[in-house]
Design a protein around this motif. Structure first.
Motif, PDB file in Angstrom:
ATOM      1  N   UNK A 135       0.646  -1.114  -0.051  1.00 53.42           N
ATOM      2  CA  UNK A 135      -0.027   0.068  -0.043  1.00 53.42           C
ATOM      3  C   UNK A 135       0.784   0.947  -0.223  1.00 53.42           C
ATOM      4  N   UNK A 136       2.124   1.128   0.606  1.00 55.78           N
ATOM      5  CA  UNK A 136       2.993   2.043   0.720  1.00 55.78           C
ATOM      6  C   UNK A 136       3.531   2.486  -0.413  1.00 55.78           C
ATOM      7  N   UNK A 137       4.155   1.139  -1.500  1.00 56.39           N
ATOM      8  CA  UNK A 137       4.770   1.453  -2.635  1.00 56.39           C
ATOM      9  C   UNK A 137       3.829   1.792  -3.755  1.00 56.39           C
ATOM     10  N   UNK A 138       2.522   1.182  -3.818  1.00 57.02           N
ATOM     11  CA  UNK A 138       1.582   1.543  -5.028  1.00 57.02           C
ATOM     12  C   UNK A 138       0.507   2.024  -4.334  1.00 57.02           C
ATOM     13  N   UNK A 139       0.480   3.703  -3.990  1.00 61.09           N
ATOM     14  CA  UNK A 139      -0.425   4.191  -3.599  1.00 61.09           C
ATOM     15  C   UNK A 139      -1.754   4.066  -4.223  1.00 61.09           C
ATOM     16  N   UNK A 140      -1.626   3.899  -5.577  1.00 57.10           N
ATOM     17  CA  UNK A 140      -3.056   4.006  -6.480  1.00 57.10           C
ATOM     18  C   UNK A 140      -3.013   2.406  -6.723  1.00 57.10           C
ATOM     19  N   UNK A 141      -2.502   1.534  -6.081  1.00 57.30           N
ATOM     20  CA  UNK A 141      -2.718  -0.104  -6.392  1.00 57.30           C
ATOM     21  C   UNK A 141      -3.719  -0.542  -5.629  1.00 57.30           C
ATOM     22  N   UNK A 142      -4.388  -1.621  -6.340  1.00 52.81           N
ATOM     23  CA  UNK A 142      -5.414  -2.424  -5.665  1.00 52.81           C
ATOM     24  C   UNK A 142      -4.666  -3.852  -5.089  1.00 52.81           C
ATOM     25  N   UNK A 143      -4.593  -4.039  -3.866  1.00 49.73           N
ATOM     26  CA  UNK A 143      -4.060  -4.985  -3.223  1.00 49.73           C
ATOM     27  C   UNK A 143      -5.170  -6.192  -3.073  1.00 49.73           C
ATOM     28  N   UNK A 144      -4.838  -7.325  -3.056  1.00 47.30           N
ATOM     29  CA  UNK A 144      -5.639  -8.539  -2.798  1.00 47.30           C
ATOM     30  C   UNK A 144      -5.069  -9.763  -2.449  1.00 47.30           C
ATOM     31  N   UNK A 145      -5.795 -10.263  -1.274  1.00 48.33           N
ATOM     32  CA  UNK A 145      -5.278 -11.480  -0.901  1.00 48.33           C
ATOM     33  C   UNK A 145      -5.929 -12.809  -1.263  1.00 48.33           C
ATOM     34  N   UNK A 146      -5.397 -13.964  -1.503  1.00 47.42           N
ATOM     35  CA  UNK A 146      -5.676 -15.376  -1.917  1.00 47.42           C
ATOM     36  C   UNK A 146      -5.467 -16.177  -0.910  1.00 47.42           C
ATOM     37  N   UNK A 147      -6.469 -16.895  -0.458  1.00 49.50           N
ATOM     38  CA  UNK A 147      -6.262 -18.080   0.530  1.00 49.50           C
ATOM     39  C   UNK A 147      -5.948 -19.451  -0.233  1.00 49.50           C
TER      40      UNK A 147
END
Length: 285
Positions: free
Chosen positions: A258-270
């Motif tokens: 989130x810090x490195x890509x302020x305009x990015x969309x972070x997602x988590x996969x289980x």
């Protein structure tokens, strides 16, 4: 001794050594020693083993009991429906890493008709399982496999040839991004992510795998941090960074993304066990 008797005896030996899935591993070791497939194995349970075959099989069972990984003994491992050559120079491909492949393929599908026209960097390729799986399913993608280990790249090269992907998968020697010539659409990696303390408690067979592919400093973030920060310069707009992680690294990885890509969309996969296994960030643009 008949084949079925050798199977039963080795299964008991492996069970006493606390080897998981002893029944399956005993069968795999026996099939490997005899050079037969699963169908032939089950059709030959009453076959009488020669002294040579019995001794060769016993040697492989002893190696497994002494902690050598099954895939190092057989020299092979299946990953994403493909067979890979595996040696002690590389990490043994694991089922949970298939979630990383799926994340990249889903990103490719989201591009619509342009899904195949991707440039992909598999950083720390090891056996090349990620790169080969992606290239096999994305016929028009250009894949770069990088690794700091020349020995690992030799294994990856063998697997690239094994699956007829020469010219599609390019092997590059170097640390992380230094082997790339410029930005790519996707950066995928299964980097070392265990802390030095966590590595102490690994099972004996895992400890036989290259520590450089498993351990990353006192907090397990040494390589992950460099990957996330470095990816800012090597991802094209709309690109994807996909990383396999230890669930214990989730908060640190999400925060850094989130810090490195302020305009990015972070997602988590289980994974199948419900553990946070893959984290991705899609770059804006």
């Amino acid at each position: 001794m008949r084949l079925r008797e050798a199977w039963a005896r080795s299964r008991r030996q492996l069970e006493r050594a606390s080897i998981p899935d002893a029944d399956i591993e005993a069968q795999v070791l026996l099939r490997n020693a005899l050079g037969i497939d699963r169908a032939t194995f089950h059709a030959s349970l009453d076959r009488e083993l020669s002294n040579e075959d019995a001794e060769a099989f016993e040697r492989t069972v002893r190696r497994r009991i002494e902690g050598e990984p099954l895939s190092y003994i057989t020299g092979h491992r299946e990953f994403y429906g493909l067979d890979f050559v595996v040696t002690p120079d590389v990490l043994v491909p694991r089922q949970e890493t298939e979630f990383l492949v799926e994340a990249v393929l889903e990103h490719a599908r989201s591009r619509g008709g342009d899904e195949d026209a991707l440039t992909i960097a598999d950083i720390g390729t090891g056996s090349g399982c990620i790169a080969v799986a992606l290239a096999s399913h994305l016929p028009n993608a250009a894949v770069y496999s990088t690794d700091v280990s020349r020995e690992a790249l030799r294994v990856a090269g063998e697997n690239v040839q094994r699956h007829g992907l020469e010219g599609r998968v390019s092997l590059r020697h170097g640390d992380l991004f230094e082997a790339l010539e410029g930005p790519v659409d996707v950066v995928a990696s299964n980097p070392p992510y265990l802390s030095t303390n966590e590595a102490v408690d690994l099972p004996p067979d895992v400890k036989r795998e290259p520590s450089v592919a498993l351990v990353a400093g006192s907090d397990g973030m040494d390589v992950l941090s460099r990957l996330i920060v470095g990816a800012r310069e090597y991802l094209k707009p709309g690109g994807l960074l996909a990383l396999e992680i230890d669930p214990r690294r989730l908060e640190a990885v999400e925060s850094l993304m989130e810090w490195a890509f302020v305009d990015g969309q972070v997602a988590v996969i289980k994974d199948h066990a419900g553990l946070e296994r893959v984290v991705t960030v899609r770059v804006g643009g």
